[in-house]
Design a protein around this motif. Structure first.
Motif, PDB file in Angstrom:
ATOM      1  N   LEU A 183       0.816  -1.205   0.000  1.00  0.00           N
ATOM      2  CA  LEU A 183       0.000   0.000   0.000  1.00  0.00           C
ATOM      3  C   LEU A 183       0.849   1.253   0.000  1.00  0.00           C
ATOM      4  O   LEU A 183       0.347   2.345  -0.199  1.00  0.00           O
ATOM      5  CB  LEU A 183      -0.923  -0.030   1.210  1.00  0.00           C
ATOM      6  CG  LEU A 183      -1.792  -1.272   1.156  1.00  0.00           C
ATOM      7  CD1 LEU A 183      -2.284  -1.659   2.525  1.00  0.00           C
ATOM      8  CD2 LEU A 183      -2.938  -1.084   0.204  1.00  0.00           C
ATOM      9  N   ARG A 224      -3.024   4.715  -4.437  1.00  0.00           N
ATOM     10  CA  ARG A 224      -3.051   4.223  -3.051  1.00  0.00           C
ATOM     11  C   ARG A 224      -4.474   4.190  -2.525  1.00  0.00           C
ATOM     12  O   ARG A 224      -4.911   3.230  -1.911  1.00  0.00           O
ATOM     13  CB  ARG A 224      -2.168   5.095  -2.174  1.00  0.00           C
ATOM     14  CG  ARG A 224      -0.956   4.346  -1.746  1.00  0.00           C
ATOM     15  CD  ARG A 224      -0.158   4.891  -0.613  1.00  0.00           C
ATOM     16  NE  ARG A 224      -0.079   6.301  -0.440  1.00  0.00           N
ATOM     17  CZ  ARG A 224       0.889   7.064  -0.963  1.00  0.00           C
ATOM     18  NH1 ARG A 224       1.823   6.526  -1.697  1.00  0.00           N
ATOM     19  NH2 ARG A 224       0.916   8.353  -0.714  1.00  0.00           N
ATOM     20  N   LYS A 233      -6.588   0.876  -1.544  1.00  0.00           N
ATOM     21  CA  LYS A 233      -7.193   0.733  -0.227  1.00  0.00           C
ATOM     22  C   LYS A 233      -8.643   0.285  -0.349  1.00  0.00           C
ATOM     23  O   LYS A 233      -9.104  -0.587   0.375  1.00  0.00           O
ATOM     24  CB  LYS A 233      -7.132   2.058   0.541  1.00  0.00           C
ATOM     25  CG  LYS A 233      -5.817   2.291   1.224  1.00  0.00           C
ATOM     26  CD  LYS A 233      -5.882   3.523   2.112  1.00  0.00           C
ATOM     27  CE  LYS A 233      -4.548   3.726   2.807  1.00  0.00           C
ATOM     28  NZ  LYS A 233      -4.591   4.835   3.773  1.00  0.00           N
TER      29      LYS A 233
END
Lengths: 280, 290
Positions: free
Chosen positions: A183, A191, A195
């Motif tokens: 991540l 990112r 997520k």
């Protein structure tokens, strides 16, 4: 300890797992000469336990965040769970298909095109080829590769590679997903997107173990956390609690290092002595 | 959607390792279950072999031709030894070609596991597929090498063409098993000792000259002058029988050395089992050592 729901399906069970490294062989480019020289001075102790006495369980639907200082054994733990490294003692039971994305770029062959790499990675992961073909468009789109999909991977930027790796690993919904620091890669936009995808997989009632230095991620998305130091579990439980302890201990370590001087004799002695793994 | 997959959906890994026979059986079964992966790896190998060169895969045909040409000039013309052997180019070509296959298998084995370092550390898969895939690529390259061989026979030596040529695959199977066992063993050993690559190069070169590639088995008998020890040792070289059999089929148009070939085949099967065992024993350490 978090609220266990005992009748739920156990996806991962680790019992007294220990992983021993032989430092003699672990050196890059071992040659006969080196082995011979080492045999002569046999006094050296060459065994190193990267993990020792590690026991825990992950149930389906749980997302376990593993945190700890560098070299604590986090990545080794993931490798054991993925079946890449066999434990030297104890045992691991894994129930379900595992998809591991330990460092980005599984199956990546620099000379092959993106699409060939996707197929190759799928074959390495043991996925049915029809399934891979089915998911191909999704992977290409998700990784935002555009027309780059037909050019060799060697021309890709590191961000593109990271996106492709993430897309491949999460393209099928594995029962168990292992993520190591993934991540932290890619740009901010990706990112966020990754997520979301991981959160999606979490809600799909799959088990996830992820190693990260991003404490926000642990408190936000993990429903359990584990702190590992020097190959042993220090604390396992509510994410906030574990993160707090980790930050407290890191701060203390920094203080001590400062007091001893980073390159001081004490610091070196402390680093090499490696005291027995502390436990709860 | 659940993952349809070729790998078992659950596993237990513990410090207890299975016994020798179980390991060999496991090695064979897990490799067979990953045929698609092997096919992809071979295809990737072939794709890469052609890139970055002007002539691409044409080199598979040109490489063995040039190799044959060099030995023809050296031995046949400069040293003048070819005169006593009629059709000397064909005589050496039918041995150089299979030998090239063997060297490629061994050299591929040297790099097979070591080159897969990143993969091995990131994902679980039966590592045996790596030397197997590189050995298979060498088989394909041998197959392409047969094209110039047959072309040469067709144009230059049409009267040497016989039905025995159809038996080339039989000798090929014997050689494939033997090469594979060496390739697998070398690929595992090279992980621990990178010297293996260097040593293999020298052994291969020595082995080449010790095998009946540039000369015939009869020449050895002549030199040995009935010395049983030399002949016994020479018979122990599997390539005495393998290359001799190719030469019987292609050059002489006669039956191969069935007994020798059969003995090599049996020995090769045993060697292959031992190589798989060695590989499977070493496999758990790959991810740690690399």
């Amino acid at each position: 300890m978090s609220a266990y729901r005992p009748n739920e399906h156990v996806a991962i069970r680790a019992a007294d797992v220990g992983v021993k490294y032989n430092l003699r062989l672990g050196k890059k480019r071992t040659t006969f000469r080196e082995t011979f020289v080492r045999r002569l001075r046999r006094g050296d102790r060459t065994d190193f336990w990267a993990l020792r006495n590690v026991s825990f369980q992950v149930r389906q639907g749980e997302s376990l965040g593993v945190i700890g200082p560098n070299g604590a054994g986090k990545s080794t733990l993931l490798q054991v769970l993925a079946g890449i490294i066999l434990p030297s003692e104890g045992e691991v039971d894994v129930d379900g298909h595992v998809s591991s994305l330990l460092t980005l770029g599984v199956g990546f062959d620099q000379e092959l095109s993106g699409i060939d790499n996707i197929r190759l990675a799928g074959a390495f992961m043991g996925l049915d080829h029809r399934l891979v073909e089915e998911r191909l468009p999704w992977i290409v789109e998700y990784a935002e590769l555009g027309q780059f999909i037909d050019v060799p991977i060697k021309t890709y930027s590191s961000g593109m590679r990271a996106r492709l790796g993430f897309a491949i690993a999460t393209s099928v919904e594995p029962d168990i997903l292992l993520l190591d620091e993934v991540l932290a890669t890619g740009d901010a936009a990706f990112r966020e997107k990754s997520k979301l995808r991981v959160a999606e997989l979490v809600t799909a009632a799959k088990a996830i173990v992820l190693v990260t230095h991003d404490m926000n991620w642990v408190t936000e998305y993990c429903n359990r956390a584990m702190l590992i130091e020097q190959g042993g579990i220090v604390l396992e439980g509510e994410p906030q609690e574990v993160v707090d302890l980790h930050q407290e201990r890191s701060a203390k370590r920094r203080e001590e290092q400062k007091a001893a001087g980073v390159f001081g004799a004490k610091a070196i002695a402390a680093a090499t002595a490696s005291p027995p793994a502390s436990r709860r | 959607m659940t993952a349809r997959s070729e790998v078992p959906s659950s596993f237990r890994s513990s410090s207890v390792r299975p016994g020798s026979l179980a390991l060999i059986r496991l090695g064979i079964s897990e490799t067979l279950s990953r045929r698609r992966l092997i096919a992809y790896l071979i295809r990737a190998d072939l794709k890469k072999a052609g890139t970055d060169t002007l002539l691409g895969n044409l080199w598979w045909i040109l490489d063995p031709l040039f190799q044959m040409l060099i030995y023809y000039v050296l031995v046949g013309v400069i040293l003048g030894r070819g005169g006593s052997t009629p059709d000397y180019p064909l005589f050496i070509f039918c041995a150089i070609l299979p030998w090239k296959w063997f060297t490629e298998t061994v050299q591929g084995g040297v790099g097979a596991v070591v080159g897969g370092e990143r993969l091995i550390k990131q994902i679980y898969f039966p590592k045996l597929v790596l030397p197997l895939a590189s050995a298979s690529s060498a088989v394909i390259s041998f197959g392409f090498g047969l094209i110039p061989l047959f072309a040469m026979m067709w144009f230059a030596y049409p009267d040497r063409i016989s039905a025995w040529l159809l038996l080339i695959p039989v000798v090929g199977v014997v050689q494939a098993v033997f090469s594979l066992s060496v390739g697998i063993a070398v690929s595992a050993l090279n992980v621990f000792y990178r010297d293996v690559g260097n040593i293999a190069g020298h052994i291969l070169r020595f082995w080449f000259y010790l095998s009946p590639t540039l000369y015939s088995v009869d020449d050895v008998h002549k030199i040995a002058k009935g010395n049983a020890l030399i002949i016994r040792w020479y018979e122990l070289n599997p390539f005495t029988h393998i290359l001799g059999s190719y030469r019987s089929l292609i050059y002489y148009g006669t039956a191969p050395d069935w007994i020798g070939l059969g003995a090599v085949f049996v020995a090769a099967i045993v060697l292959l089992a031992l190589a798989i065992l060695l590989f499977k024993r070493a496999e758990p350490s790959f991810a740690k050592v690399l």
